[in-house]
Design a protein around this motif. Structure first.
Motif, PDB file in Angstrom:
ATOM      1  N   GLU A   1       0.821  -1.206   0.000  1.00 14.94           N
ATOM      2  CA  GLU A   1       0.000   0.000   0.000  1.00 14.94           C
ATOM      3  C   GLU A   1       0.860   1.263   0.000  1.00 14.94           C
ATOM      4  O   GLU A   1       0.507   2.255  -0.648  1.00 14.94           O
ATOM      5  CB  GLU A   1      -0.960  -0.028   1.184  1.00 14.94           C
ATOM      6  N   LEU A   2       1.976   1.246   0.695  1.00 17.47           N
ATOM      7  CA  LEU A   2       2.867   2.409   0.689  1.00 17.47           C
ATOM      8  C   LEU A   2       3.424   2.660  -0.703  1.00 17.47           C
ATOM      9  O   LEU A   2       3.478   3.798  -1.174  1.00 17.47           O
ATOM     10  CB  LEU A   2       4.006   2.201   1.678  1.00 17.47           C
ATOM     11  N   VAL A   3       3.851   1.588  -1.385  1.00 19.55           N
ATOM     12  CA  VAL A   3       4.462   1.747  -2.703  1.00 19.55           C
ATOM     13  C   VAL A   3       3.412   2.094  -3.754  1.00 19.55           C
ATOM     14  O   VAL A   3       3.671   2.874  -4.676  1.00 19.55           O
ATOM     15  CB  VAL A   3       5.242   0.479  -3.095  1.00 19.55           C
ATOM     16  N   ALA A   4       2.223   1.532  -3.624  1.00 23.92           N
ATOM     17  CA  ALA A   4       1.174   1.772  -4.624  1.00 23.92           C
ATOM     18  C   ALA A   4       0.543   3.151  -4.499  1.00 23.92           C
ATOM     19  O   ALA A   4      -0.022   3.662  -5.457  1.00 23.92           O
ATOM     20  CB  ALA A   4       0.093   0.699  -4.509  1.00 23.92           C
ATOM     21  N   ALA A   5       0.633   3.756  -3.318  1.00 25.13           N
ATOM     22  CA  ALA A   5      -0.014   5.049  -3.098  1.00 25.13           C
ATOM     23  C   ALA A   5       0.671   6.139  -3.915  1.00 25.13           C
ATOM     24  O   ALA A   5       1.869   6.064  -4.191  1.00 25.13           O
ATOM     25  CB  ALA A   5       0.021   5.404  -1.613  1.00 25.13           C
ATOM     26  N   PRO A   6      -0.076   7.160  -4.302  1.00 22.49           N
ATOM     27  CA  PRO A   6       0.501   8.225  -5.135  1.00 22.49           C
ATOM     28  C   PRO A   6       1.511   9.069  -4.377  1.00 22.49           C
ATOM     29  O   PRO A   6       1.431   9.233  -3.153  1.00 22.49           O
ATOM     30  CB  PRO A   6      -0.722   9.052  -5.548  1.00 22.49           C
ATOM     31  N   ALA A   7       2.456   9.619  -5.119  1.00 20.96           N
ATOM     32  CA  ALA A   7       3.564  10.367  -4.514  1.00 20.96           C
ATOM     33  C   ALA A   7       3.113  11.664  -3.866  1.00 20.96           C
ATOM     34  O   ALA A   7       3.817  12.197  -3.007  1.00 20.96           O
ATOM     35  CB  ALA A   7       4.627  10.659  -5.574  1.00 20.96           C
ATOM     36  N   ASN A   8       1.961  12.197  -4.250  1.00 14.05           N
ATOM     37  CA  ASN A   8       1.504  13.417  -3.584  1.00 14.05           C
ATOM     38  C   ASN A   8       0.964  13.134  -2.189  1.00 14.05           C
ATOM     39  O   ASN A   8       0.770  14.052  -1.395  1.00 14.05           O
ATOM     40  CB  ASN A   8       0.438  14.131  -4.437  1.00 14.05           C
ATOM     41  N   LEU A   9       0.737  11.861  -1.856  1.00 17.39           N
ATOM     42  CA  LEU A   9       0.316  11.496  -0.507  1.00 17.39           C
ATOM     43  C   LEU A   9       1.445  10.842   0.287  1.00 17.39           C
ATOM     44  O   LEU A   9       1.628  11.122   1.461  1.00 17.39           O
ATOM     45  CB  LEU A   9      -0.892  10.559  -0.574  1.00 17.39           C
TER      46      LEU A   9
END
Length: 498
Positions: free
Chosen positions: A190-198
């Protein structure tokens, strides 16, 4: 999803879905004594199902059909492959194959029965459960609370309320370990899949703080760019300059009451955004995300360590930068002084990750680490040799390398040893600095490992390069489409042995 071990026989169980694991023993599955006994008790339901399908019980093979009125609404046969070839990886794939059948129809109560829960000299219940749980997670967000998807839709596996493991005599602790290792992988995914703005460096620090607060056995330090400079981490500071978000150096320290041996250090590279990574991937979204997979793997391992504990003092270091070409950003041709005092001539646009790791390795040495493992997704070109499902492994220590390979095998994560030889040092020679940041493009992975070895602590050091297996273009067994959480299982098992 509640998982329980019970001694109820398959013929006596009642619920929505009854799944029977079947080994490939060379003949017709219906002739196997165990399966024929269940078939007789269920009024020939297995025979009727096999009559309409050429099921041979090979790995990943699956057939489903009507069950027995009043007993089970659906009957599922899951192929386990040959009994002498069962591994943790194949057992997980069998669990995942079952999970993929749960996308439609009622599945509130599910039961799984195998002819034997013991194979290959080990209990496989832990691995079957992991495969089932990881496949059910596909497409969901169980850890991060941000709104990523308005609804789950009918295309995702439906999570059962309960799964009962029939005839399983394994101790409950194996279910506990399965849940912990699954949670570690899910967190990394989930950390890796989440968008970089978050998922910025600051957000990674908050996730680390949540782990520390929940556990109470972790100490947490988070340094900003100014504090890193004050600590002498000048290589990290150079890499952080001009970033899209403020950089952070995160240190989680786990200290058991009576530690065994010298401390261990884990380093997970956290490029939460990589502007050039987007270009390298042809504009694909994973180019902006997967370069923080090392940080995700280390935080996943930290979650497992929090839950299971371990005998050794562990320092988990995450250098986190959102790489961008902002004002003051590092340029090709710059000369950078690292924390060790060695100077580096930047001769490549992607030197940031190596400098971040170099200073983190120096910090691990300062913390007295006896064994150090660094993990990165630097985009190094190892896929041409290893393909998309294996990670590269370099190490200065034979026993450490062997331990990691064994942990990877238990996690279903293939690590392949690559050469780390003195001859590659010549490729890093620089006339006006101690070394260049990169060697020739044709040997970039080998020379990157040689570069990092210059900064490794004197004890055993190993490096894992996980760019390719950290991201899957499609659903593959118990892997998500997208971030896979690769590396977290290996590190968790290495830190938390049985």
């Amino acid at each position: 999803m509640k998982l329980t071990i019970c001694d109820t026989a398959p013929a006596e169980w009642a619920g929505e879905v009854l799944a029977l694991g079947v080994y490939d023993e060379g003949g017709a599955p219906s002739a196997q004594p165990w399966l024929s006994g269940v078939d007789a008790a269920l009024g020939g339901a297995v025979t009727r199902l096999l009559a309409h399908d050429s099921f041979g019980a090979s790995l990943d093979e699956l057939v489903t059909g009507p069950g027995v009125p009043g007993r089970c609404e659906r009957l599922v046969l899951v192929g386990l492959g040959r009994p002498d070839e069962v591994t943790p990886h194949t057992a997980r794939r069998a669990g995942a194959a079952l999970a993929r059948t749960l996308t439609t129809g009622p599945n509130r109560r599910v039961a799984v029965a195998l002819p034997s829960w013991h194979a290959g000299g080990d209990e496989i219940v832990e691995h079957v459960v992991e495969g089932l749980s990881l496949a059910v997670h596909c497409g969901r967000w169980n850890v991060l609370t941000d709104r990523f998807r308005a609804d789950y839709g009918s295309d995702l596996p439906r999570e059962p309320e309960s799964v009962e493991l029939l005839g399983c005599a394994a101790p409950e602790r194996l279910l506990r370990r399965a849940a912990v290792f699954t949670d570690a992988v899910v967190l990394a995914r989930e950390l890796v899949a989440a968008p970089a703005n978050l998922i910025t460096p600051e957000r990674l620090a908050r996730e680390a703080a949540a782990l520390a607060d929940a556990d109470g056995r972790f100490d947490l330090e988070v340094w900003d760019e100014k504090q890193c400079a004050e600590q002498g981490l000048t290589g990290f500071a150079a890499a952080a300059a001009g970033g899209a978000d403020p950089a952070r150096l995160i240190r989680l320290s786990y200290r058991p009451a009576d530690p065994v041996g010298p401390p261990v250090a884990l380093i997970g590279l956290g490029l939460t955004h990589d502007d050039r990574g987007v270009l390298r991937s042809g504009g694909a979204v994973q180019g902006a995300k997967k370069y923080m997979a090392g940080a995700g793997a280390v935080l996943g391992a930290a979650a497992a360590l929090s839950a299971l504990g371990g005998p050794t003092e562990v320092h988990l270091l995450i250098p986190a930068v959102a790489k961008a070409a902002g004002p003051g950003a590092m340029r090709v041709g710059d000369l950078v002084t690292t924390a060790s005092g060695a100077t580096v001539e930047v001769n490549h646009e992607d030197a940031h990750g190596r400098l971040m790791l170099a200073d983190s390795l120096h910090l691990a040495a300062r913390l007295g680490a006896g064994r150090t493992v660094s993990v990165s997704a630097l985009g190094l070109p190892v896929a041409a040799a290893l393909g998309p499902k294996a990670a590269g492994l370099w190490s200065t220590h034979e026993a450490l390398a062997a331990d990691l390979v064994a942990a990877g095998r238990a996690a279903g994560e293939l690590l392949w040893r690559l050469p780390l030889v003195d001859e590659y040092d010549d490729e890093l020679w620089a006339p006006f600095a101690n070394m260049r940041s990169a060697g020739p493009e044709s040997g970039d992975a080998a020379t990157a490992a040689a570069f990092l070895r210059r900064f490794a602590p004197a004890g055993g050091w190993a490096h894992l390069e996980i760019t390719e297996p950290a991201w899957s273009p499609r659903i593959d067994g118990y892997y998500n489409a997208g971030a896979t959480g690769y590396g977290s299982g290996t590190l968790a098992r290495w830190l938390c042995p049985r």
